[in-house]
Design a protein around this motif. Structure first.
Motif, PDB file in Angstrom:
ATOM      1  N   ASP A 137       0.883  -1.166   0.000  1.00 19.47           N
ATOM      2  CA  ASP A 137       0.000   0.000   0.000  1.00 19.47           C
ATOM      3  C   ASP A 137       0.921   1.217   0.000  1.00 19.47           C
ATOM      4  OD1 ASP A 137       0.757   0.337   2.665  1.00 19.47           O
ATOM      5  OD2 ASP A 137      -1.145  -0.388   3.481  1.00 19.47           O
ATOM      6  N   SER A 138       0.385   2.410   0.256  1.00 14.56           N
ATOM      7  CA  SER A 138       1.233   3.580   0.086  1.00 14.56           C
ATOM      8  C   SER A 138       2.332   3.665   1.146  1.00 14.56           C
ATOM      9  CB  SER A 138       0.397   4.860   0.077  1.00 14.56           C
ATOM     10  OG  SER A 138      -0.369   4.914   1.255  1.00 14.56           O
ATOM     11  N   GLY A 139       2.235   2.850   2.217  1.00 15.13           N
ATOM     12  CA  GLY A 139       3.254   2.896   3.276  1.00 15.13           C
ATOM     13  C   GLY A 139       4.441   1.979   3.027  1.00 15.13           C
ATOM     14  N   GLY A 140       4.204   0.828   2.423  1.00 21.45           N
ATOM     15  CA  GLY A 140       5.280  -0.140   2.230  1.00 21.45           C
ATOM     16  C   GLY A 140       4.739  -1.411   1.618  1.00 21.45           C
ATOM     17  N   TYR A 141       5.556  -2.476   1.656  1.00 23.94           N
ATOM     18  CA  TYR A 141       5.087  -3.716   1.034  1.00 23.94           C
ATOM     19  C   TYR A 141       5.322  -4.921   1.933  1.00 23.94           C
ATOM     20  CZ  TYR A 141       9.856  -5.226  -0.329  1.00 23.94           C
ATOM     21  OH  TYR A 141      11.159  -5.645  -0.325  1.00 23.94           O
ATOM     22  N   VAL A 142       4.543  -5.977   1.694  1.00 22.08           N
ATOM     23  CA  VAL A 142       4.791  -7.246   2.384  1.00 22.08           C
ATOM     24  C   VAL A 142       5.304  -8.258   1.375  1.00 22.08           C
ATOM     25  CG1 VAL A 142       3.171  -7.006   4.295  1.00 22.08           C
ATOM     26  CG2 VAL A 142       2.377  -8.005   2.178  1.00 22.08           C
ATOM     27  N   TYR A 143       6.283  -9.038   1.846  1.00 21.65           N
ATOM     28  CA  TYR A 143       6.847 -10.119   1.039  1.00 21.65           C
ATOM     29  C   TYR A 143       6.571 -11.405   1.800  1.00 21.65           C
ATOM     30  CZ  TYR A 143      10.351 -13.374  -0.727  1.00 21.65           C
ATOM     31  OH  TYR A 143      10.965 -14.481  -1.241  1.00 21.65           O
ATOM     32  N   GLU A 165       7.460 -10.648   5.602  1.00 26.07           N
ATOM     33  CA  GLU A 165       8.217  -9.471   6.060  1.00 26.07           C
ATOM     34  C   GLU A 165       7.492  -8.214   5.589  1.00 26.07           C
ATOM     35  OE1 GLU A 165      12.410  -9.353   4.742  1.00 26.07           O
ATOM     36  OE2 GLU A 165      12.025 -11.433   4.181  1.00 26.07           O
ATOM     37  N   TYR A 166       7.642  -7.125   6.367  1.00 27.85           N
ATOM     38  CA  TYR A 166       7.099  -5.823   5.941  1.00 27.85           C
ATOM     39  C   TYR A 166       8.262  -4.861   5.746  1.00 27.85           C
ATOM     40  CZ  TYR A 166       4.782  -1.280   6.025  1.00 27.85           C
ATOM     41  OH  TYR A 166       4.365  -0.013   5.700  1.00 27.85           O
ATOM     42  N   ILE A 167       8.298  -4.214   4.605  1.00 22.70           N
ATOM     43  CA  ILE A 167       9.374  -3.248   4.329  1.00 22.70           C
ATOM     44  C   ILE A 167       8.753  -1.902   3.987  1.00 22.70           C
ATOM     45  CG2 ILE A 167      11.293  -2.687   2.730  1.00 22.70           C
ATOM     46  CD1 ILE A 167      10.574  -6.263   3.205  1.00 22.70           C
ATOM     47  N   GLU A 168       9.217  -0.856   4.672  1.00 20.09           N
ATOM     48  CA  GLU A 168       8.691   0.504   4.451  1.00 20.09           C
ATOM     49  C   GLU A 168       9.053   1.003   3.053  1.00 20.09           C
ATOM     50  OE1 GLU A 168       7.385   2.887   6.753  1.00 20.09           O
ATOM     51  OE2 GLU A 168       7.397   1.606   8.541  1.00 20.09           O
ATOM     52  N   GLY A 169       8.190   1.875   2.507  1.00 18.45           N
ATOM     53  CA  GLY A 169       8.500   2.528   1.224  1.00 18.45           C
ATOM     54  C   GLY A 169       7.878   1.765   0.068  1.00 18.45           C
ATOM     55  N   ARG A 221       7.878   2.078  -3.170  1.00 17.24           N
ATOM     56  CA  ARG A 221       8.657   1.821  -4.402  1.00 17.24           C
ATOM     57  C   ARG A 221       9.649   0.671  -4.237  1.00 17.24           C
ATOM     58  NH1 ARG A 221       9.001   7.319  -6.267  1.00 17.24           N
ATOM     59  NH2 ARG A 221       7.583   7.447  -8.017  1.00 17.24           N
ATOM     60  N   ASN A 222       9.997   0.346  -2.967  1.00 12.58           N
ATOM     61  CA  ASN A 222      10.965  -0.733  -2.735  1.00 12.58           C
ATOM     62  C   ASN A 222      10.457  -2.085  -3.208  1.00 12.58           C
ATOM     63  OD1 ASN A 222      12.816   0.998  -1.600  1.00 12.58           O
ATOM     64  ND2 ASN A 222      11.885   0.856   0.433  1.00 12.58           N
ATOM     65  N   ILE A 223       9.152  -2.166  -3.451  1.00 13.59           N
ATOM     66  CA  ILE A 223       8.592  -3.454  -3.874  1.00 13.59           C
ATOM     67  C   ILE A 223       9.231  -3.946  -5.177  1.00 13.59           C
ATOM     68  CG2 ILE A 223       6.633  -2.535  -5.203  1.00 13.59           C
ATOM     69  CD1 ILE A 223       4.908  -4.796  -4.021  1.00 13.59           C
ATOM     70  N   TRP A 224       9.739  -3.021  -5.990  1.00 12.76           N
ATOM     71  CA  TRP A 224      10.309  -3.441  -7.282  1.00 12.76           C
ATOM     72  C   TRP A 224      11.691  -4.066  -7.131  1.00 12.76           C
ATOM     73  CZ3 TRP A 224       6.119  -4.042  -9.459  1.00 12.76           C
ATOM     74  CH2 TRP A 224       5.107  -3.090  -9.399  1.00 12.76           C
ATOM     75  N   SER A 225      12.201  -4.153  -5.879  1.00 17.86           N
ATOM     76  CA  SER A 225      13.466  -4.894  -5.659  1.00 17.86           C
ATOM     77  C   SER A 225      13.195  -6.379  -5.503  1.00 17.86           C
ATOM     78  CB  SER A 225      14.153  -4.437  -4.371  1.00 17.86           C
ATOM     79  OG  SER A 225      14.010  -3.099  -4.168  1.00 17.86           O
ATOM     80  N   VAL A 226      11.923  -6.745  -5.325  1.00 17.89           N
ATOM     81  CA  VAL A 226      11.610  -8.167  -5.113  1.00 17.89           C
ATOM     82  C   VAL A 226      11.712  -8.906  -6.453  1.00 17.89           C
ATOM     83  CG1 VAL A 226       9.814  -9.801  -4.397  1.00 17.89           C
ATOM     84  CG2 VAL A 226      10.061  -7.606  -3.203  1.00 17.89           C
ATOM     85  N   LYS A 227      12.441 -10.015  -6.449  1.00 19.01           N
ATOM     86  CA  LYS A 227      12.654 -10.784  -7.689  1.00 19.01           C
ATOM     87  C   LYS A 227      11.324 -11.362  -8.200  1.00 19.01           C
ATOM     88  CE  LYS A 227      15.554 -14.617  -9.299  1.00 19.01           C
ATOM     89  NZ  LYS A 227      15.856 -14.035 -10.589  1.00 19.01           N
TER      90      LYS A 227
END
Ligand code: NDP
Length: 434
Positions: free
Chosen positions: A250-256, A288-292, A294-300
């Motif tokens: 969501d706009s705060g971060g992403y879950v992997y 895992e939850y990661i803030e931000g 746009r960081n979601i696009w680092s996930v393979k």
């Protein structure tokens, strides 16, 4: 450009379309001589208005409302309302411009529009949302009608808001004109399958592209940004096609989730409990939850489905996706990829589905909802889903054929722009100089 100097998103959208039609214009000199490009880039009408409403503390709050009736050549203006603090004239003009072309791609007789307000629904009570919607419609209703302008939902406007907006329209008009708005609940004139249509349609389009390129869809790993209407139903259909969804945001971060996102739990969390995405971890300790966001696009992943908002994949995100071996970027949100990121992805052989084609499923089924309202009839979910599948496959075929015909190879971005541009241009030309 000078006339719209303070509207970067709008300029971006126009440049993206016009950059791929040079070869078309060269073959149609009559379009150039009638100044079609300049006419098309100017909305037919832009309405801006005050939306005063009273919050739960008894204070009077003022927001700004908009409706951009961009192009009505092919049918009644049609496009959603967005309620989000970032809403401004540039964003709504870009969305209205894009909508005009997207709607032409569907083949249905609808023009293009967009509207909304700089209102933030987050943290508002149900009665505040209702009062806001009622005030918004108190001005808006005089500009709408089933043959005039037919809005729908978008970011921040879901089934609840559509209900309050329609209720106020009905009260002011003293008429149950169900075709005046789409995305309605099924009990008062909504269509089966509308809620799922944009996400399901995105997967039907993606499947058509994978089939054409002889790549197996099943077994692929996906990342889906956002966790709203489009993202959730993209996830549902992806699962059905055997794709494993690794991350959502969501706009705060992403879950992997290393086990793959539990889609049913995500729907419960976002649609029913209206929670934040990080609450997913409460029942899924391995995630895992990661803030931000746009960081979601680092996930393979093999397939990236941007389904949140405009410009969420910038060049840096595109570089990460390519470094991680992405095969395809399939756009669910409107204009989610910046211009330089699109170029980078295409230069690196990544398959790209342009939003105006691949997310056209929602408005296609909105048009089907309008048809059902006019006929006072109701289709089953299966019937609607079949129509959706057919429309998405036709859009794929039309876009590919146009790209090849005009010398753009398999470039679906160019193909979708060309098909829709020609359809809108022809309707405008036939109606004279306006
Ligand atoms: P929703 O409001 O249901 O969901 C939007 C999602 O994106 C939420 O997860 C939201 O997070 C996130 N998001 C919104 N704005 C931002 C932002 N500025 N930065 C980061 N994340 C953000 O909207 P929809 O799913 O309906 O729409 C998503 C996209 O799809 C939009 O671009 C819309 O125009 C497009 N679209 C929608 C259609 C439809 O049928 N609904 C049809 C065609 C296109 P949070 O909850 O934290 O705000």
């Amino acid at each position: 450009k000078e006339r719209n100097a303070n509207e970067p998103e709008f300029i971006q959208a126009v440049e993206e379309v016009y950059s791929s039609i040079a070869k078309v214009i060269a073959q149609h000199p009559e379009l150039e001589s009638s100044n079609i490009l300049e006419r098309m880039a100017e909305p037919e009408r832009a309405i801006l208005f005050r939306v005063p409403w009273v919050n739960d503390q008894g204070e009077l709050v003022v927001n700004r409302g908009y409706r951009i009736q961009f192009n009505g050549a092919r049918g009644p203006y049609k496009g959603g309302f967005r309620f989000h603090p970032t809403v401004n004239l540039s964003i709504l003009k870009f969305l209205g411009f894009e909508q005009t072309f997207k709607n032409a791609l569907t083949g249905r007789p609808i023009g293009g529009a967009k509207g909304g307000a700089d209102f933030d629904p987050k943290g508002k009570s149900d009665s505040e949302i209702m009062r806001f919607c009622q005030s918004f419609m108190t001005e808006m209703f005089r500009h709408l009608g089933p043959d005039v302008d037919v809005p729908a939902g978008d970011i921040g406007v879901g089934s609840r808001e559509i209900g309050y907006l329609f209720g106020q329209y009905r009260r002011l008009k003293n008429a149950h004109e169900s075709g005046v708005i789409t995305g309605k609940h099924i009990v008062y004139g909504g269509s089966h399958g509308r809620k799922e249509a944009t996400g399901f349609g995105l997967l039907y389009f993606t499947k058509a592209m994978f089939d054409y390129n002889e790549i197996e869809l099943s077994g692929k790993r996906a990342v889906i940004s956002g966790s709203g209407n489009v993202a959730l139903y993209t996830a549902v259909k992806a699962r059905e096609f055997g794709i494993k969804v690794m991350a959502m945001s969501d706009s705060g971060g992403y879950v992997y989730d290393p086990d793959g996102i539990d889609i049913d739990a995500m729907i419960l969390l976002k649609e029913v409990q209206k929670g934040r995405i990080k609450d997913y971890l409460l029942d899924h300790p391995a995630a895992e939850y990661i803030e931000g966001f746009r960081n979601i696009w680092s996930v393979k992943c093999d397939i990236a489905f941007p389904c949140a908002t405009q410009n969420e994949i910038d060049l840096e995100s595109a570089e990460k996706l390519v470094a991680n071996g992405v095969i395809a970027v399939c756009e669910g949100a409107n204009m989610p990829t910046t211009y330089d990121a699109i170029k980078y992805l295409m230069d690196h052989g990544v398959l790209l589905t342009p939003a105006k084609a691949s997310n056209a499923g929602g408005v296609s089924i909105s048009a089907v909802e309008m048809t059902q309202n006019s006929m006072r009839q109701s289709m089953t979910f299966e019937e609607v889903d079949q129509v959706l599948n057919d429309i998405m496959n036709n859009i794929y075929k039309d876009s590919l054929e146009a790209a090849m015909k005009y010398g753009y190879g398999h470039d679906l971005v160019a193909g979708a722009n060309i098909v829709s541009f020609l359809r809108v241009a022809e309707a405008m030309q036939l109606q004279g100089d306006y």
